[in-house]
Write a protein that holds these residues in place. Structure first.
Motif, short mmCIF file in Angstrom:
data_model
loop_
_atom_site.label_atom_id
_atom_site.label_comp_id
_atom_site.label_asym_id
_atom_site.label_seq_id
_atom_site.Cartn_x
_atom_site.Cartn_y
_atom_site.Cartn_z
N SER A 287 0.83 -1.19 0.00
CA SER A 287 0.00 0.00 0.00
C SER A 287 0.87 1.25 0.00
O SER A 287 1.69 1.44 0.90
CB SER A 287 -0.89 0.00 1.24
OG SER A 287 -1.41 1.29 1.48
N MET A 288 0.70 2.10 -0.99
CA MET A 288 1.43 3.37 -1.07
C MET A 288 1.12 4.19 0.18
O MET A 288 2.00 4.84 0.74
CB MET A 288 1.01 4.12 -2.33
CG MET A 288 1.70 5.44 -2.49
SD MET A 288 3.37 5.21 -3.05
CE MET A 288 3.50 6.53 -4.21
N ASP A 289 -0.14 4.14 0.63
CA ASP A 289 -0.53 4.90 1.81
C ASP A 289 0.24 4.43 3.04
O ASP A 289 0.75 5.24 3.80
CB ASP A 289 -2.04 4.78 2.04
CG ASP A 289 -2.48 5.61 3.23
OD1 ASP A 289 -2.47 6.85 3.11
OD2 ASP A 289 -2.80 5.03 4.27
N LYS A 290 0.35 3.13 3.23
CA LYS A 290 1.06 2.62 4.40
C LYS A 290 2.56 2.87 4.28
O LYS A 290 3.21 3.22 5.26
CB LYS A 290 0.80 1.12 4.57
CG LYS A 290 -0.58 0.83 5.10
CD LYS A 290 -0.80 -0.64 5.32
CE LYS A 290 -2.21 -0.88 5.80
NZ LYS A 290 -2.55 -2.28 5.86
N LEU A 291 3.12 2.71 3.09
CA LEU A 291 4.55 2.89 2.89
C LEU A 291 4.95 4.35 3.08
O LEU A 291 5.78 4.68 3.92
CB LEU A 291 4.95 2.42 1.49
CG LEU A 291 6.43 2.53 1.15
CD1 LEU A 291 7.21 1.50 1.94
CD2 LEU A 291 6.65 2.34 -0.33
N VAL A 292 4.36 5.25 2.33
CA VAL A 292 4.72 6.67 2.40
C VAL A 292 4.09 7.32 3.63
O VAL A 292 4.69 8.19 4.25
CB VAL A 292 4.30 7.40 1.11
CG1 VAL A 292 4.61 8.89 1.18
CG2 VAL A 292 4.99 6.78 -0.10
N GLY A 293 2.90 6.88 4.01
CA GLY A 293 2.23 7.45 5.17
C GLY A 293 3.06 7.32 6.43
O GLY A 293 3.14 8.25 7.24
N ALA A 294 3.72 6.18 6.60
CA ALA A 294 4.58 5.98 7.78
C ALA A 294 5.75 6.97 7.76
O ALA A 294 6.13 7.50 8.81
CB ALA A 294 5.09 4.54 7.83
N GLU A 295 6.30 7.23 6.60
CA GLU A 295 7.40 8.21 6.47
C GLU A 295 6.89 9.62 6.80
O GLU A 295 7.56 10.38 7.49
CB GLU A 295 7.97 8.18 5.04
CG GLU A 295 8.53 6.86 4.62
CD GLU A 295 9.96 6.63 5.06
OE1 GLU A 295 10.48 7.38 5.90
OE2 GLU A 295 10.57 5.68 4.55
N PHE A 296 5.68 9.95 6.33
CA PHE A 296 5.10 11.26 6.62
C PHE A 296 4.87 11.40 8.13
O PHE A 296 5.14 12.47 8.70
CB PHE A 296 3.78 11.45 5.88
CG PHE A 296 3.92 11.75 4.41
CD1 PHE A 296 5.12 11.62 3.74
CD2 PHE A 296 2.83 12.18 3.68
CE1 PHE A 296 5.23 11.90 2.39
CE2 PHE A 296 2.92 12.47 2.33
CZ PHE A 296 4.12 12.33 1.69
N GLU A 297 4.36 10.35 8.77
CA GLU A 297 4.12 10.39 10.22
C GLU A 297 5.43 10.61 10.98
O GLU A 297 5.49 11.42 11.91
CB GLU A 297 3.44 9.10 10.68
CG GLU A 297 2.01 8.98 10.21
CD GLU A 297 1.42 7.59 10.39
OE1 GLU A 297 2.05 6.74 11.06
OE2 GLU A 297 0.33 7.35 9.85
N GLU A 298 6.48 9.91 10.56
CA GLU A 298 7.79 10.07 11.20
C GLU A 298 8.32 11.49 11.01
O GLU A 298 8.81 12.12 11.95
CB GLU A 298 8.77 9.06 10.61
CG GLU A 298 10.17 9.15 11.18
CD GLU A 298 11.16 8.21 10.49
OE1 GLU A 298 12.37 8.47 10.61
OE2 GLU A 298 10.74 7.25 9.83
N GLY A 299 8.21 12.02 9.80
CA GLY A 299 8.68 13.36 9.52
C GLY A 299 7.90 14.42 10.28
O GLY A 299 8.49 15.36 10.83
#
Length: 164
Positions: free
Chosen positions: A135-147
Motif C-alpha cells: 500500500s502506497m498509503d502505508k509505505l509513504v504514510g509511515a514516512e510522513f508520520e515520522e517526519g
C-alpha cells in the motif's frame, strides 16, 4: 487518511498538531537546507549527495538528491504562501520515474498549528502493479508520520526555548 482519488491518481496525507505558531514552523519546510533536521528521507541514506539551486527558500528553491538507498530526484517549491501553504513539484528519476506534487498546509488551532503533509499524483502502470503488493498509503504514510513527529519535536523545542 488517504486513498485513490480515482483509478488514475493517488493521494497520501497525514496531519499532526504542533504546539507552535505557523510562523515558527513554516521556515523548517520552506527551506530545503532545513529538511535534514526533520525529514525521514534525509536520514534514509547516509551518503546522500545533495545539490541546492535557486533561492535559499520559497518559490523557485530547488533540491536534487542522489543516493544508493534514496534513489535520485528533484524537488522545487512552486508556491510558497507564508505561513499557510507550500507546494512542491516532486520528480523521482531512480529507482523509477514519477512526477508528483507534495503540499504542506499549516492551519491555526488555538495557540498551535495543524500541519498536513500530502502527496498526490498520477497512478502509473508501474505504481498500480506495485500496489498489488504493498500500500502506497502505508509505505509513504509511515514516512510522513515520522517526519511530522520530528518537525513537531523541532518546532516545539524552539518555541519552548523562545518562551523561556
Amino acid at each position: 487518511m488517504a486513498g485513490p482519488l480515482n483509478a488514475d491518481t493517488f493521494r497520501v496525507e497525514r496531519s499532526i498538531a504542533i504546539d507552535a505558531p505557523a510562523q515558527a514552523i513554516f521556515p523548517h519546510i520552506d527551506d530545503f537546507h532545513a529538511w535534514g533536521a526533520w525529514s525521514p528521507f534525509e536520514k534514509r541514506d547516509p551518503v546522500l549527495a545533495k545539490t541546492y539551486s535557486g533561492p535559499a527558500s520559497g518559490k523557485g528553491a530547488a533540491y536534487a538528491w542522489a543516493g544508493k538507498k534514496a534513489g535520485s530526484g528533484r524537488m522545487e517549491i512552486v508556491s510558497s504562501e507564508a505561513p499557510r501553504k507550500i507546494v512542491i513539484q516532486l520528480d523521482f528519476t531512480k529507482p523509477m520515474t514519477a512526477h508528483n506534487t507534495a503540499e504542506f498546509t499549516l492551519e491555526p488551532q488555538g495557540a498551535g498549528t495543524k500541519v498536513t503533509w500530502a502527496m498526490h499524483g498520477p497512478a502509473t502502470f508501474m505504481s498500480k502493479m506495485m500496489g498489488l503488493f504493498f500500500s502506497m498509503d502505508k509505505l509513504v504514510g509511515a514516512e510522513f508520520e515520522e517526519g511530522l513527529a520530528s518537525l513537531k519535536r523541532l518546532a516545539e523545542q524552539k518555541a519552548d526555548a523562545v518562551s523561556a
